[in-house]
Design an enzyme around this catalytic site. Structure first.
Site, PDB file in Angstrom:
ATOM      1  N   GLN A 141      28.514  42.949 -34.420  1.00 22.57           N
ATOM      2  CA  GLN A 141      27.878  44.283 -34.884  1.00 22.57           C
ATOM      3  C   GLN A 141      26.365  44.687 -34.374  1.00 22.57           C
ATOM      4  OE1 GLN A 141      28.452  42.767 -38.983  1.00 22.57           O
ATOM      5  NE2 GLN A 141      30.222  44.112 -39.337  1.00 22.57           N
ATOM      6  N   CYS A 155      28.071  46.294 -43.689  1.00 21.35           N
ATOM      7  CA  CYS A 155      28.332  46.344 -45.014  1.00 21.35           C
ATOM      8  C   CYS A 155      27.483  45.698 -46.011  1.00 21.35           C
ATOM      9  CB  CYS A 155      29.797  46.287 -45.356  1.00 21.35           C
ATOM     10  SG  CYS A 155      30.294  44.297 -44.859  1.00 21.35           S
ATOM     11  N   ASN A 156      26.661  44.684 -45.362  1.00 24.35           N
ATOM     12  CA  ASN A 156      25.609  43.785 -46.080  1.00 24.35           C
ATOM     13  C   ASN A 156      24.088  44.108 -45.900  1.00 24.35           C
ATOM     14  OD1 ASN A 156      27.252  42.677 -47.733  1.00 24.35           O
ATOM     15  ND2 ASN A 156      27.838  41.138 -46.099  1.00 24.35           N
ATOM     16  N   ARG A 157      23.985  44.976 -44.984  1.00 26.36           N
ATOM     17  CA  ARG A 157      22.557  45.598 -44.657  1.00 26.36           C
ATOM     18  C   ARG A 157      22.592  46.833 -43.714  1.00 26.36           C
ATOM     19  NH1 ARG A 157      20.323  41.395 -42.735  1.00 26.36           N
ATOM     20  NH2 ARG A 157      22.088  40.026 -43.382  1.00 26.36           N
ATOM     21  N   GLU A 198      28.672  33.720 -40.555  1.00 25.25           N
ATOM     22  CA  GLU A 198      29.875  34.196 -40.226  1.00 25.25           C
ATOM     23  C   GLU A 198      29.629  35.000 -38.691  1.00 25.25           C
ATOM     24  OE1 GLU A 198      30.230  38.123 -40.385  1.00 25.25           O
ATOM     25  OE2 GLU A 198      28.456  38.638 -41.281  1.00 25.25           O
ATOM     26  N   ALA A 254      51.889  39.463 -54.385  1.00 28.33           N
ATOM     27  CA  ALA A 254      51.122  40.352 -53.374  1.00 28.33           C
ATOM     28  C   ALA A 254      49.636  40.755 -53.705  1.00 28.33           C
ATOM     29  CB  ALA A 254      52.026  41.562 -53.428  1.00 28.33           C
ATOM     30  N   GLY A 255      48.947  39.738 -54.555  1.00 30.19           N
ATOM     31  CA  GLY A 255      47.760  40.034 -54.751  1.00 30.19           C
ATOM     32  C   GLY A 255      46.731  40.142 -53.729  1.00 30.19           C
TER      33      GLY A 255
END
Lengths: 262, 423
Positions: free
Chosen positions: B120, B50-52, B114, B190-191
Site C-alpha cells: 500500500q 483502512c487503518n490510516r 502485517e 458458513a459464518g
C-alpha cells in the site's frame, strides 16, 4: 585422508544447517547443500582412489564399511533435500554421519571379512546390503522424527524442532518409502550373499549367527511391508517397525561383526 | 526544508472518522490538487488505507502548512477542523521519517508486521507521482522506505508467525499435510470464521472444499465464493471419510462430530491423517477424537494460544526491526544533511572552472597558442589537475557534514584539506 576430508565437509554441512535453523539466512542453506554435495563427491572419490591406486576392494575394514554407509546416508539426505526442498533434513542425518565417521577412525584395523577370493557375487552383495541397511537407517531416523513431530502437534506443545521438521505426512512418507526401497535393495544384497555363500562354501549354506540375524532383519521388514500392503499399518506402527528393524540390523552387522566370528 | 506528516490511524481515531477521510480513486486527484495549490508545499504524498490516512509534505514552514492541510482535509470531509484536530497526530523531521519507516515495516499496523501495508505504501508513492508532486526529497524517501521495509521483512521474522486464528489453523494444517493441493476440506458452518478459514485454504491451493450449513443457501453462497461444493447438513457425515481437514463453527449445543463417527471413518481412510479445527463455542468436535491415532483436534483455545505465542514472537522481532529503522533514519538524515552542502560544492567547482578558463585564455594569449588541438590538450590537463585538487576537500566536506559538529576555522581547514598534524 580423502575420507577425513569428506567427514570435515559433512561437519561443515551440519554447522551451516545448525546456524540456518537459528538465523534462517538462505545463504546458510545453500552453503549446507554445497558442503553435503561436496562431501558425497569426496567420499565417492575416496572409493575410486582405493580401487585405482591400491587395487583393493572396499570391504576390507570396518572403517571402509562405515565409509560406505556414510556415503549412502549422505546420498539419501541430499536426494531428500533436493526432492522435498527441506534443507533441515541435514540437521537430523548429519549427526549420525559424523558419529559413524568418528567411529570409523577407531576401527581402522578391524577386519569384517576374511581374505576371500573376491567373486562377482560378493561384489554385488556388500554394496547392496550396505545401501539397503543405510536406507533402513534413514527410515528409522524418520520414524523417530515422526514420533517427535506427532507428539508436538498432538500435545500442542511446540519445541525447537517443530519448525525444523517437515509435516508429519512427509515424515511418514519418507519413513515408509525408504523402508520399501531399502527392503528391495537389501533383498538383492541378501540373495547375492546366498549365491556367493553357495560358491564359497562348496554348495552348502552354513547358518552362521550373522546370516541368521540378516534373515531375521529381512523378515522383520518383509513382514511389515506385507502387512502394510494387505491390512494397512498406521504411520505410528510403520515408524515403530522401522526402529525395531534397524535395531536388528545393528545387532547383525555391528554387534556380531565386532564380537562374534562368522 | 522539512518533512512533516499529518495523519490519523486506528489508535487515534474511530472508524467513523477514518472512513470520512479515506482517499479513494474517485477523490485522490481532487485532494492532491487542492493541497498543492499551496505553493509552499513542495512535495506531497498521501497514504490512505483502512487503518490510516496520512499526508506527508515537504515544506519550509511545517507549522503553518500542516494547519493549512488540515483545514483542506476537514472541509473536504465535512468535519469540523477543531474536531478533526483531536484525532490527528503531527510528526516532523526525524520523527516523520521514522514514522513512515515504521508504517512500511508494519510496526504501526493493527496486526503487528502485517505485510499488506508495504504494498500500500508503494502504491501511494506511485499515485503521488501521478497526481501529486514527488521530487528529490520524496524520491529518496521512497527508496529508503522500500529498502527499510524489505530489510525488516528479510532480516527479522516479524511477518512469519500467523496471528489470526484462521490463518494459524491453515499453517498448522501445513505441518500435518505435506501438500494441501491433494487434500480435501469439509467446512461445517458458513459464518465469518469459516469463511475466512475456507478462503485461506483456497488461497493455499486445497484440492476440494465441501461446505455444509443449517441454511443451505448460505452454504451455497460460500461454496460459490471459494469454488467449493455445498452439501446438505444431514449428509455431511457421509463426506467425513473424504475430508482430511474439518473446520467447524456452528451454534449447535451438541457435538457435530462425535468420537464414534471418526473412529469408524479412520479405518475406511486407511489411517490417513485428519485435522479438526473447532472454532465453535460450545465446541462442535468431540475433544476425545484427539486420542485416536493420526487425528488432531484443535479448539479455539488451542488456536488462540498458538496465536498468542506468535504475537509474542512478533513483538520480540519488532525490537529488532526498530534497530534497523533507527539505523536507516540516521542514514536518511545524513543524506539530508549532505544536501545542504551541495550548492556550496557547486559554487566551489564553478569558481575553479572560471579560474581555469581564464588562466588558459591568458596563457594562450601570452604564448600565442592558436592551435585548437593544443588548446584542447591544455584544457584536459588543467581540468584533470583541478579535479585532483578539488577531490580531497570536496570528499572531506561531504563526509564531515554528517557528524553535524561546529568547527573552528583552523579545525575546518585541517579537515577539508586532510591535514593530519601541523609540523
Amino acid at each position: 585422508m580423502l575420507f577425513d576430508f569428506a567427514i570435515l565437509l559433512y561437519i561443515l554441512c551440519f554447522v551451516s544447517v545448525g546456524l540456518y535453523s537459528f538465523f534462517e539466512d538462505e545463504r546458510l542453506a545453500y552453503l549446507s547443500k554445497f558442503f553435503a554435495i561436496s562431501g558425497i563427491l569426496v567420499n565417492g572419490f575416496y572409493f575410486v582412489s582405493i580401487w585405482f591406486f591400491y587395487s583393493k576392494t572396499i570391504h576390507l575394514t570396518l572403517s571402509q564399511i562405515f565409509a560406505l554407509i556414510i556415503f549412502f546416508l549422505a546420498l539419501t539426505a541430499v536426494y531428500l533435500n533436493l526432492k522435498h526442498k527441506k534443507v533441515t533434513i541435514y540437521f537430523f542425518i548429519m549427526p549420525i554421519i559424523i558419529l559413524l565417521g568418528i567411529a570409523s577412525l577407531y576401527h581402522q584395523d578391524i577386519m569384517t571379512t576374511r581374505e576371500y577370493r573376491t567373486g562377482f557375487w560378493l561384489f554385488v552383495h556388500l554394496p547392496f546390503t550396505i545401501a539397503g541397511s543405510s536406507l533402513f537407517m534413514v527410515s528409522a531416523i524418520f520414524g523417530i522424527l515422526y514420533f517427535i513431530q506427532e507428539k508436538q502437534i498432538k500435545r500442542k506443545r511446540f519445541g525447537f524442532t517443530y519448525k525444523l521438521l517437515p509435516s508429519i505426512d512427509l515424515l511418514n512418507k519418507i519413513n515408509r518409502t525408504t523402508m520399501l526401497v531399502g527392503f528391495t535393495i537389501f533383498t538383492a544384497g541378501i540373495l547375492s550373499g546366498f549365491i556367493w555363500g553357495i560358491y564359497e562354501w562348496g554348495g552348502r549354506i552354513i547358518l552362521t549367527p550373522k546370516l541368521i540375524f540378516a534373515i531375521i532383519s529381512w523378515l522383520i521388514f518383509g513382514v511389515i511391508i506385507i502387512i502394510k500392503k494387505i491390512k494397512g499399518i498406521t504411520p505410528r506402527g510403520t515408524a515403530f517397525a522401522s526402529i525395531l528393524g534397524i535395531i536388528s540390523i545393528i545387532v547383525t552387522y555391528i554387534g556380531l561383526a565386532m564380537f562374534i566370528k562368522g | 526544508m522539512h518533512l512533516a506528516v499529518l495523519g490519523l490511524n486506528h489508535t487515534t481515531s474511530p472508524v467513523e472518522i477514518r472512513e470520512k477521510l479515506a482517499v479513494s480513486n474517485d477523490n485522490i486527484e481532487n485532494i492532491y490538487s487542492k493541497i498543492l495549490q499551496n505553493d509552499r508545499i513542495y512535495e506531497l504524498l498521501i497514504i490512505s488505507t483502512c487503518n490510516r490516512v496520512e499526508y506527508y509534505m515537504v515544506t519550509d514552514d511545517f507549522l503553518c502548512n500542516v494547519d493549512a492541510v488540515l483545514q483542506i482535509v476537514a472541509s473536504e470531509s465535512n468535519i469540523d477542523p477543531f474536531e478533526l484536530r483531536k484525532y490527528t497526530y503531527i510528526h516532523c523531521g526525524v520523527d516523520a521519517v521514522k514514522h513512515i519507516f515504521r508504517v512500511a515495516s508494519g510496526l504501526d499496523s493493527l496486526v503487528l508486521g502485517e505485510p499488506q501495508i508495504f504494498g500500500q505504501v508503494k502504491d501511494a508513492f506511485t499515485a503521488a507521482r501521478l497526481y501529486g508532486r514527488v521530487n528529490t526529497f520524496l524520491n529518496k524517501l521512497e527508496d529508503s522506505t522500500i529498502r527499510v521495509g524489505k530489510k525488516v521483512r528479510t532480516q527479522t521474522k516479524i511477518a512469519e508467525n500467523p496471528v489470526s486464528v484462521s490463518y494459524a489453523a491453515v499453517e498448522l494444517a501445513k505441518k500435518i499435510f505435506n501438500d494441501l493441493s491433494k487434500r480435501v476440506a469439509l467446512v461445517i458452518g458458513a459464518g465469518e470464521m469459516c469463511e475466512l478459514a475456507a478462503k485461506h485454504l483456497q488461497g493455499n491451493g486445497i484440492k476440494k472444499i465441501y461446505i455444509t450449513n443449517r441454511t443451505f443457501e448460505r452454504a451455497e453462497a460460500l461454496a460459490k465464493d471459494v469454488g467449493g461444493t455445498a452439501i446438505q447438513l444431514d449428509l455431511f457425515k457421509d463426506y467425513l471419510k473424504y475430508a482430511d481437514i474439518v473446520i467447524s463453527s456452528t451454534g449447535s449445543p451438541n457435538y457435530m462430530v462425535s468420537f464414534e463417527d471418526v473412529h469408524h471413518v479412520m479405518n475406511e481412510r486407511k489411517h490417513e491423517p485428519m485435522f479438526f479445527i473447532d472454532i465453535a463455542v460450545p465446541r462442535d468436535i468431540d475433544p476425545r477424537i484427539n486420542d485416536i491415532e493420526n487425528t488432531y483436534v484443535y479448539d479455539i483455545d488451542d488456536l488462540k494460544s498458538v496465536v498468542e505465542n506468535n504475537k509474542k514472537q512478533r513483538e520480540k522481532e519488532a525490537l529488532r526491526a526498530m534497530e534497523i529503522i533507527e539505523q536507516s533514519v540516521d542514514d536518511f538524515m545524513d543524506w539530508l544533511e549532505s544536501l545542504k552542502i551541495i550548492p556550496i560544492i557547486k559554487i566551489i567547482r564553478q569558481q575553479f572552472e572560471e579560474i581555469k578558463n581564464s588562466e588558459i585564455e591568458r596563457m594562450a594569449d601570452k604564448l600565442k597558442i592558436v592551435d585548437d588541438g593544443e588548446l584542447y590538450r591544455i584544457n584536459l590537463i588543467m581540468t584533470s589537475y583541478m579535479n585532483k585538487l578539488l577531490h580531497t576537500p570536496i570528499m572531506n566536506i561531504k563526509n564531515s557534514i554528517k557528524d553535524g559538529k561546529d568547527y573552528s576555522i583552523s579545525e575546518a581547514s585541517k579537515i577539508i584539506f586532510g591535514i593530519k598534524e601541523l609540523k
